[in-house]
Write an enzyme that holds these catalytic residues in place. Structure first.
Site, PDB file in Angstrom:
ATOM      1  N   CYS A  22      63.357  37.363  27.248  1.00  0.00           N
ATOM      2  CA  CYS A  22      63.231  38.734  27.599  1.00  0.00           C
ATOM      3  C   CYS A  22      64.396  39.511  28.314  1.00  0.00           C
ATOM      4  O   CYS A  22      64.909  38.493  29.022  1.00  0.00           O
ATOM      5  CB  CYS A  22      62.066  38.824  28.424  1.00  0.00           C
ATOM      6  SG  CYS A  22      61.809  40.278  29.126  1.00  0.00           S
ATOM      7  N   CYS A  28      63.212  42.244  36.252  1.00  0.00           N
ATOM      8  CA  CYS A  28      61.781  42.273  36.437  1.00  0.00           C
ATOM      9  C   CYS A  28      61.281  41.330  37.752  1.00  0.00           C
ATOM     10  O   CYS A  28      60.562  41.614  38.601  1.00  0.00           O
ATOM     11  CB  CYS A  28      60.962  42.237  35.196  1.00  0.00           C
ATOM     12  SG  CYS A  28      59.372  41.915  35.370  1.00  0.00           S
ATOM     13  N   CYS A 105      55.537  43.630  27.126  1.00  0.00           N
ATOM     14  CA  CYS A 105      55.959  42.642  28.045  1.00  0.00           C
ATOM     15  C   CYS A 105      54.993  41.297  27.193  1.00  0.00           C
ATOM     16  O   CYS A 105      53.976  41.844  26.868  1.00  0.00           O
ATOM     17  CB  CYS A 105      55.359  43.102  29.445  1.00  0.00           C
ATOM     18  SG  CYS A 105      55.176  41.527  30.389  1.00  0.00           S
ATOM     19  N   GLN A 229      39.667  38.368  37.416  1.00  0.00           N
ATOM     20  CA  GLN A 229      40.416  37.658  37.056  1.00  0.00           C
ATOM     21  C   GLN A 229      41.251  38.305  35.861  1.00  0.00           C
ATOM     22  O   GLN A 229      40.825  38.869  34.991  1.00  0.00           O
ATOM     23  CB  GLN A 229      40.072  36.302  36.641  1.00  0.00           C
ATOM     24  CG  GLN A 229      39.270  35.855  37.632  1.00  0.00           C
ATOM     25  CD  GLN A 229      40.257  34.755  38.977  1.00  0.00           C
ATOM     26  OE1 GLN A 229      41.436  34.789  38.517  1.00  0.00           O
ATOM     27  NE2 GLN A 229      39.918  34.293  39.865  1.00  0.00           N
ATOM     28  N   ASP A 327      36.665  31.150  47.271  1.00  0.00           N
ATOM     29  CA  ASP A 327      37.951  31.888  46.225  1.00  0.00           C
ATOM     30  C   ASP A 327      38.664  32.923  47.138  1.00  0.00           C
ATOM     31  O   ASP A 327      38.540  34.032  46.734  1.00  0.00           O
ATOM     32  CB  ASP A 327      37.175  32.031  45.018  1.00  0.00           C
ATOM     33  CG  ASP A 327      38.241  32.475  44.211  1.00  0.00           C
ATOM     34  OD1 ASP A 327      39.318  32.323  44.369  1.00  0.00           O
ATOM     35  OD2 ASP A 327      37.887  33.103  43.137  1.00  0.00           O
ATOM     36  N   CYS A 354      44.467  30.527  44.852  1.00  0.00           N
ATOM     37  CA  CYS A 354      45.551  30.819  43.747  1.00  0.00           C
ATOM     38  C   CYS A 354      46.746  30.631  44.639  1.00  0.00           C
ATOM     39  O   CYS A 354      47.950  31.007  44.482  1.00  0.00           O
ATOM     40  CB  CYS A 354      45.564  32.411  43.560  1.00  0.00           C
ATOM     41  SG  CYS A 354      45.331  33.340  44.991  1.00  0.00           S
TER      42      CYS A 354
HETATM   43  N1  SAH Z   1      35.490  35.111  43.284  1.00  0.00           N
HETATM   44  C1  SAH Z   1      36.134  36.471  42.773  1.00  0.00           C
HETATM   45  C2  SAH Z   1      37.100  37.009  43.473  1.00  0.00           C
HETATM   46  C3  SAH Z   1      38.224  36.308  44.216  1.00  0.00           C
HETATM   47  S1  SAH Z   1      39.557  37.267  44.921  1.00  0.00           S
HETATM   48  C4  SAH Z   1      36.511  36.074  41.296  1.00  0.00           C
HETATM   49  O1  SAH Z   1      36.831  35.057  40.810  1.00  0.00           O
HETATM   50  O2  SAH Z   1      36.698  36.854  40.643  1.00  0.00           O
HETATM   51  C5  SAH Z   1      39.461  37.249  46.553  1.00  0.00           C
HETATM   52  C6  SAH Z   1      38.402  38.171  46.929  1.00  0.00           C
HETATM   53  O3  SAH Z   1      38.266  38.154  48.122  1.00  0.00           O
HETATM   54  C7  SAH Z   1      38.701  39.868  46.608  1.00  0.00           C
HETATM   55  O4  SAH Z   1      37.742  40.341  45.856  1.00  0.00           O
HETATM   56  C8  SAH Z   1      38.727  40.171  48.064  1.00  0.00           C
HETATM   57  O5  SAH Z   1      38.470  41.616  47.959  1.00  0.00           O
HETATM   58  C9  SAH Z   1      37.898  39.396  48.916  1.00  0.00           C
HETATM   59  N2  SAH Z   1      38.255  39.303  50.030  1.00  0.00           N
HETATM   60  C10 SAH Z   1      39.360  39.561  50.869  1.00  0.00           C
HETATM   61  N3  SAH Z   1      39.449  39.045  52.250  1.00  0.00           N
HETATM   62  C11 SAH Z   1      37.962  38.908  52.582  1.00  0.00           C
HETATM   63  C12 SAH Z   1      37.179  38.764  53.468  1.00  0.00           C
HETATM   64  N4  SAH Z   1      37.558  38.533  54.961  1.00  0.00           N
HETATM   65  N5  SAH Z   1      35.619  38.459  53.236  1.00  0.00           N
HETATM   66  C13 SAH Z   1      35.194  38.601  52.353  1.00  0.00           C
HETATM   67  N6  SAH Z   1      35.920  38.803  51.103  1.00  0.00           N
HETATM   68  C14 SAH Z   1      37.075  39.133  51.360  1.00  0.00           C
END
Ligand code: SAH
Length: 397
Positions: A22, A28, A105, A229, A327, A354
């Site tokens: 690329c 980038c 991309c 995601q 998550d 992540c």
């Molecule tokens: N489990 C979901 C989203 C994960 S991303 C999935 O797999 O699609 C993390 C998420 O946490 C986001 O949607 C964000 O808005 C939320 N978030 C961030 N801080 C937070 C908090 N203090 N309490 C609750 N949710 C929160």
């Protein structure tokens, strides 16, 4: 913004081949690992997880992507002008506000890229100008395109500083004529001096104002501002592991913390007695509630709140959970949240992250308070970038 580079379609990388040639690799900055073959990237990420997480237990082999290309189902482009007055769109150069012009991309969905290039051409045709952050003049700030991987539904979101959009109807007509695959077009108003792409207010120009997509056999509604995601193929792999770790039998009370639009909770609802999801973003919670109905999950409910605060209250009220999915965003969880997990005393905690650095920090706390890590599974959700996702199973001792 000066001296933009136009990104030409690079030669397709081979699985196992080195780099993808690329031309914007350095400018980038999005593909930090492009100098490695894909196999080398996987080894690099595996080594990172081992370094950060092996003190908690064995790190299973990272699950890579069979075809690590064009996986990004969400593409965001900033719009601007060159010094010569040419309209460009693309990504900000790493750690700057200089736009690197991108036509296509290797990571991004090809339809999404094509829609953005068309919008750039239409701006010229309609004599509309990109927004200028310094002067506050001009119309188009960003475009966000999302495509449902299974559904094929495509949403374009045009971000402008005010609700005005001259020649809106003709612009929309021309856009839809070029891209009949667009199922919804939304204008989002963001007048704030901020690095956030989307503002609070959206005006639906065409279609429903959201798209749906299918993951793990469940259907999800996705609004412009909701988290979803970005790599649907690997998300199914990740969720598959998370569900296996949870070991649900149909009897459990499940908490889905940081639930977004309810994806994990609704996958779990089929195999649990009841599910409660908690999420801070109100749009995402609204989507999650709709998604529960779409999937006839009468046993799932969703709450808009800070996860830590909500769970602390739940623990005080004497509630219990059998399984907690968590998550959190890259920063990981805060202490009130981690304490509330300990107070709720679930048998199993499935921690999806992540960012293995903050995950390691949070695991230390949970391990000090009665939990033991049983499984560590990295999954490559973001090929060619330095990011790595990891799902861990913790069991109460
Ligand atoms: N489990 C979901 C989203 C994960 S991303 C999935 O797999 O699609 C993390 C998420 O946490 C986001 O949607 C964000 O808005 C939320 N978030 C961030 N801080 C937070 C908090 N203090 N309490 C609750 N949710 C929160």
């Amino acid at each position: 913004m000066s001296g933009p580079e136009i990104k030409k379609r690079p030669a397709a990388p081979q699985k196992g081949g080195r780099g993808n040639g690329c031309p914007l690799y350095k400018k980038c900055g999005g593909c930090q690992l492009q100098n490695m073959t894909y196999d080398e990237q996987l080894s690099f990420k595996q080594a990172k997880c081992i370094r950060l997480l092996s003190s908690f237990g064995h790190v299973d082999e990272i699950i890579g992507m069979a075809r690590p290309l064009h996986y990004r189902n969400k593409v965001q482009a900033a719009f601007g002008l060159t010094r010569g007055g040419k309209i460009i769109s693309g990504v900000y150069q790493s750690a700057s506000h200089r736009i690197v012009c991108v036509d296509d991309c290797l990571l991004e969905d090809e339809t999404a890229d094509a829609v953005i290039v068309t919008i750039r051409a239409l701006l010229r045709q309609f004599r509309l100008s990109p927004y200028n952050e310094d002067t506050g003049k001009g119309l188009l700030r960003h475009v966000l395109v999302r495509r449902g991987f299974q559904s094929g539904e495509v949403m374009a979101v045009l971000v402008t500083p005010t609700a005005q959009f001259p020649k809106k109807h003709d612009f929309l007509k021309a856009l839809l004529a070029k891209h009949p695959e667009l199922t919804t077009v939304v204008q989002n108003v963001n007048g704030a001096k901020t690095s956030l792409v989307l503002g609070e207010r959206s005006v639906v120009w065409y279609g429903k104002g959201w798209i749906t997509d299918t993951l793990c056999g469940c259907t999800f509604r996705i609004s412009p501002r909701s988290f979803y995601q970005i790599n649907p193929v690997q998300t199914e792999v990740l969720y598959g592991k998370a569900m296996a770790f949870a070991g649900l039998t149909g009897q459990e009370t499940v908490l889905d913390a940081y639930c977004g639009i309810g994806t994990i909770g609704l996958c779990a609802a089929k195999h649990a007695k009841q599910v409660v999801g908690v999420e801070l973003n109100a749009d995402a919670v609204r989507d999650a509630k709709t998604n529960a109905k779409l999937n006839r999950a009468d046993n799932a409910r969703f709450v808009c709140a800070d996860a830590g605060r909500f769970m602390t209250e739940a623990a005080k009220a004497g509630e219990r959970a059998d399984v907690v999915f968590m998550d959190p965003p890259r920063a990981g969880s805060d202490l009130p949240f981690l304490k509330s997990v300990v107070a709720l005393a679930p048998k199993r905690v499935v921690y999806i992250s992540c960012n293995p650095e903050t995950q390691a920090r949070d695991l230390v706390f949970l391990c000090k308070h009665g939990y033991k890590v049983q499984k560590i599974q990295p999954v490559d959700m973001f090929p060619h970038t330095g990011h790595v996702e990891c799902v861990c199973l913790l069991c109460k001792q």
